[in-house]
Design a protein around this motif. Structure first.
Motif, PDB file in Angstrom:
ATOM      1  N   ALA A 129       0.837  -1.202   0.000  1.00  0.00           N
ATOM      2  CA  ALA A 129       0.000   0.000   0.000  1.00  0.00           C
ATOM      3  C   ALA A 129       0.868   1.246   0.000  1.00  0.00           C
ATOM      4  O   ALA A 129       0.569   2.245  -0.680  1.00  0.00           O
ATOM      5  CB  ALA A 129      -0.928  -0.014   1.201  1.00  0.00           C
ATOM      6  N   PHE A 130       1.972   1.226   0.790  1.00  0.00           N
ATOM      7  CA  PHE A 130       2.906   2.360   0.754  1.00  0.00           C
ATOM      8  C   PHE A 130       3.483   2.546  -0.649  1.00  0.00           C
ATOM      9  O   PHE A 130       3.600   3.673  -1.150  1.00  0.00           O
ATOM     10  CB  PHE A 130       4.038   2.121   1.762  1.00  0.00           C
ATOM     11  CG  PHE A 130       3.677   2.458   3.175  1.00  0.00           C
ATOM     12  CD1 PHE A 130       3.579   3.787   3.565  1.00  0.00           C
ATOM     13  CD2 PHE A 130       3.445   1.456   4.102  1.00  0.00           C
ATOM     14  CE1 PHE A 130       3.259   4.093   4.864  1.00  0.00           C
ATOM     15  CE2 PHE A 130       3.111   1.770   5.403  1.00  0.00           C
ATOM     16  CZ  PHE A 130       3.013   3.092   5.803  1.00  0.00           C
ATOM     17  N   ALA A 131       3.862   1.438  -1.285  1.00  0.00           N
ATOM     18  CA  ALA A 131       4.462   1.519  -2.625  1.00  0.00           C
ATOM     19  C   ALA A 131       3.484   2.127  -3.629  1.00  0.00           C
ATOM     20  O   ALA A 131       3.852   2.989  -4.445  1.00  0.00           O
ATOM     21  CB  ALA A 131       4.908   0.132  -3.081  1.00  0.00           C
ATOM     22  N   VAL A 132       2.236   1.688  -3.538  1.00  0.00           N
ATOM     23  CA  VAL A 132       1.228   2.231  -4.462  1.00  0.00           C
ATOM     24  C   VAL A 132       1.002   3.714  -4.199  1.00  0.00           C
ATOM     25  O   VAL A 132       0.891   4.531  -5.123  1.00  0.00           O
ATOM     26  CB  VAL A 132      -0.078   1.430  -4.332  1.00  0.00           C
ATOM     27  CG1 VAL A 132      -1.179   2.109  -5.135  1.00  0.00           C
ATOM     28  CG2 VAL A 132       0.121   0.003  -4.802  1.00  0.00           C
ATOM     29  N   ALA A 133       0.924   4.115  -2.937  1.00  0.00           N
ATOM     30  CA  ALA A 133       0.695   5.511  -2.594  1.00  0.00           C
ATOM     31  C   ALA A 133       1.844   6.386  -3.074  1.00  0.00           C
ATOM     32  O   ALA A 133       1.632   7.469  -3.657  1.00  0.00           O
ATOM     33  CB  ALA A 133       0.497   5.651  -1.086  1.00  0.00           C
ATOM     34  N   TYR A 134       3.090   5.927  -2.832  1.00  0.00           N
ATOM     35  CA  TYR A 134       4.244   6.715  -3.282  1.00  0.00           C
ATOM     36  C   TYR A 134       4.299   6.791  -4.815  1.00  0.00           C
ATOM     37  O   TYR A 134       4.670   7.823  -5.388  1.00  0.00           O
ATOM     38  CB  TYR A 134       5.528   6.122  -2.733  1.00  0.00           C
ATOM     39  CG  TYR A 134       5.677   6.285  -1.233  1.00  0.00           C
ATOM     40  CD1 TYR A 134       5.215   7.442  -0.600  1.00  0.00           C
ATOM     41  CD2 TYR A 134       6.279   5.290  -0.459  1.00  0.00           C
ATOM     42  CE1 TYR A 134       5.355   7.590   0.771  1.00  0.00           C
ATOM     43  CE2 TYR A 134       6.425   5.445   0.917  1.00  0.00           C
ATOM     44  CZ  TYR A 134       5.953   6.602   1.531  1.00  0.00           C
ATOM     45  OH  TYR A 134       6.077   6.759   2.887  1.00  0.00           O
ATOM     46  N   ALA A 135       3.962   5.688  -5.471  1.00  0.00           N
ATOM     47  CA  ALA A 135       3.970   5.690  -6.942  1.00  0.00           C
ATOM     48  C   ALA A 135       2.936   6.665  -7.503  1.00  0.00           C
ATOM     49  O   ALA A 135       3.217   7.430  -8.438  1.00  0.00           O
ATOM     50  CB  ALA A 135       3.714   4.276  -7.466  1.00  0.00           C
ATOM     51  N   LEU A 136       1.737   6.652  -6.907  1.00  0.00           N
ATOM     52  CA  LEU A 136       0.707   7.579  -7.363  1.00  0.00           C
ATOM     53  C   LEU A 136       1.101   9.030  -7.082  1.00  0.00           C
ATOM     54  O   LEU A 136       0.841   9.935  -7.884  1.00  0.00           O
ATOM     55  CB  LEU A 136      -0.627   7.245  -6.710  1.00  0.00           C
ATOM     56  CG  LEU A 136      -1.291   5.942  -7.159  1.00  0.00           C
ATOM     57  CD1 LEU A 136      -2.566   5.687  -6.374  1.00  0.00           C
ATOM     58  CD2 LEU A 136      -1.600   5.996  -8.653  1.00  0.00           C
ATOM     59  N   GLY A 137       1.732   9.240  -5.912  1.00  0.00           N
ATOM     60  CA  GLY A 137       2.188  10.596  -5.588  1.00  0.00           C
ATOM     61  C   GLY A 137       3.258  11.074  -6.561  1.00  0.00           C
ATOM     62  O   GLY A 137       3.237  12.233  -7.008  1.00  0.00           O
ATOM     63  N   GLY A 138       4.197  10.182  -6.896  1.00  0.00           N
ATOM     64  CA  GLY A 138       5.220  10.560  -7.877  1.00  0.00           C
ATOM     65  C   GLY A 138       4.635  10.826  -9.249  1.00  0.00           C
ATOM     66  O   GLY A 138       5.060  11.743  -9.968  1.00  0.00           O
ATOM     67  N   LEU A 139       3.620  10.016  -9.615  1.00  0.00           N
ATOM     68  CA  LEU A 139       2.949  10.222 -10.896  1.00  0.00           C
ATOM     69  C   LEU A 139       2.249  11.570 -10.932  1.00  0.00           C
ATOM     70  O   LEU A 139       2.289  12.294 -11.943  1.00  0.00           O
ATOM     71  CB  LEU A 139       1.946   9.094 -11.131  1.00  0.00           C
ATOM     72  CG  LEU A 139       1.139   9.147 -12.432  1.00  0.00           C
ATOM     73  CD1 LEU A 139       2.058   9.049 -13.643  1.00  0.00           C
ATOM     74  CD2 LEU A 139       0.095   8.048 -12.455  1.00  0.00           C
ATOM     75  N   LEU A 140       1.609  11.950  -9.821  1.00  0.00           N
ATOM     76  CA  LEU A 140       0.929  13.243  -9.755  1.00  0.00           C
ATOM     77  C   LEU A 140       1.931  14.398  -9.874  1.00  0.00           C
ATOM     78  O   LEU A 140       1.675  15.389 -10.571  1.00  0.00           O
ATOM     79  CB  LEU A 140       0.145  13.341  -8.446  1.00  0.00           C
ATOM     80  CG  LEU A 140      -0.746  14.580  -8.268  1.00  0.00           C
ATOM     81  CD1 LEU A 140      -1.856  14.576  -9.322  1.00  0.00           C
ATOM     82  CD2 LEU A 140      -1.348  14.624  -6.876  1.00  0.00           C
TER      83      LEU A 140
END
Length: 396
Positions: A25-36
């Motif tokens: 879940a952390f990995a997905v959140a960080y990935a989405l944040g980086g994408l944004l």
């Protein structure tokens, strides 16, 4: 709205990740944040290196004639630009040259055609370039202020051949308004020739050059036709090209061009707020001055045609023909017109029927006499098919 929901979703995901301590879940959140963050920075980085150039082929810049623009868009950034929208902010009627393009290493070129729909100064630009990243979340706008400009002249129509009194034909000189009735003007000097009168000697230049110099003279140029254009604001009706103003200006321009093409001279007096008077010239500069004036003039006059200073000006000017263009239904100007009649001079009236352009009220009833050529112009008329009459006319 999409950006807000995505940011809110990442925040909720991070909150749940801290509560559950689930590493994916952390990995997905960080990935989405980086994408944004990448989506936010992408259009800003690309927009800095976007260059737009638009060039204009003005063609024959008159109402109804076509023109063509060429657009070139390129970028300097190494980042791809899959969605770049070019928006034209000129506001020209029925002209939308913008489009969406994808930029790579090579510039993108395209052409756009249009038709001039109005006279005057027409500006092409400014232009707005909108850059978006592949996900469509963020956009960056770049405004390009560069302008192309064209001076658009009114449409020139063919006119019927105007009737000129017989006294104006070659070999017959009218008693009033003939160029020979006006004193010559000094135009230059030349070497003295035996037989020159003492009155022709230019004494200051003779003393300066150490030899006799004689003046040369020219007859003052007179207009074969003086065009009187009524630009009083309250008498004009209609909108856009289908208005008495545009018909009057186009008619005046067409008349001036026809007179000049026939090798004759033409001058203009307008009843605008400046009381414009353009005298004829031996050079082409005044010919261009007439068209430039017709391109920019408007119905900004405040005095009615009967009270305008145009008649006093005409009395002081040599003239062979006077052509009046007006939509005024006030018969008072008829008396002013007759007051400038000179023996052997022609009077021509182009009367624009304002009621056909939507004006309220009664039409003009008048009798111009047998020596005045009258052309009645209504909305939708073909100028080349205008027919003159010398009878009393009542417009109904």
């Amino acid at each position: 709205m999409t950006r807000v929901l995505l940011a809110a979703g990442i925040g909720v995901l991070l909150f749940l990740s801290y509560l559950t301590a689930i590493r994916p879940a952390f990995a997905v959140a960080y990935a989405l944040g980086g994408l944004l963050l990448l989506a936010w920075a992408w259009p800003r980085l690309v927009a800095r290196g976007v260059h737009l150039q638009r060039s204009l082929d003005a063609g024959r810049s008159s109402v109804g004639e076509p023109f063509e623009e060429t657009f070139s868009v390129r970028k300097q950034s190494r980042l791809p630009a899959p969605w770049v929208e070019v928006q034209d902010l000129s506001g020209l009627r029925d002209y939308q040259p913008g489009r969406v393009v994808s930029l790579g290493k090579r510039p993108v070129l395209w052409t756009s055609q249009g038709v001039y729909k109005q006279r005057g100064r027409v500006r092409f630009g400014p232009t707005q370039v909108v850059v978006s990243e592949p996900f469509g979340l963020f956009r960056r706008q770049v405004r390009v202020e560069a302008l192309n400009e064209a001076l658009v002249y009114p449409r020139i129509w063919p006119l019927p051949e105007l009737v000129v009194p017989a006294s104006q034909h070659a070999g017959i000189a009218p008693r009033t308004g003939n160029w020979s009735d006006y004193p010559p003007e000094s135009s230059g000097v030349r070497d003295y020739v035996a037989g020159d009168s003492f009155g022709r000697i230019h004494w200051p230049l003779s003393h300066k050059h150490g030899q006799l110099m004689s003046k040369t003279f020219e007859q003052p140029l007179t207009a074969d036709v003086w065009v009187v254009l009524d630009l009083e604001g309250s008498v004009h009706h209609g909108e856009g090209l289908e208005s008495t103003l545009e018909y009057a200006v186009s008619l005046a321009a067409s008349l001036c061009v026809q007179v000049q093409e026939n090798g004759r001279q033409v001058g203009l007096i307008a009843t605008d707020d400046r009381g414009t008077l353009i005298e004829p010239s031996r050079t082409g500069r005044k010919d261009r001055a007439l068209l430039d004036y017709f391109a920019l003039c408007g119905a900004d006059g405040s005095l009615p045609l009967a009270r305008a200073s145009v008649w006093e000006k005409l009395r002081r000017l040599p003239r062979r023909a006077v052509a009046v263009i007006t939509p005024s239904a006030d018969p008072a100007w008829l008396g002013s017109l007759q007051s400038v009649r000179a023996p052997g001079a022609a009077l021509i009236v182009f009367y624009l029927d304002a009621c056909s352009f939507g004006a309220a009220g009664s039409n003009l009833s008048f009798d111009l006499g047998s020596e005045t050529e009258l052309y009645v112009v209504r909305r939708g008329d073909d100028f080349s098919r205008l027919v003159s009459t010398r009878d009393a006319v009542r417009l109904v």
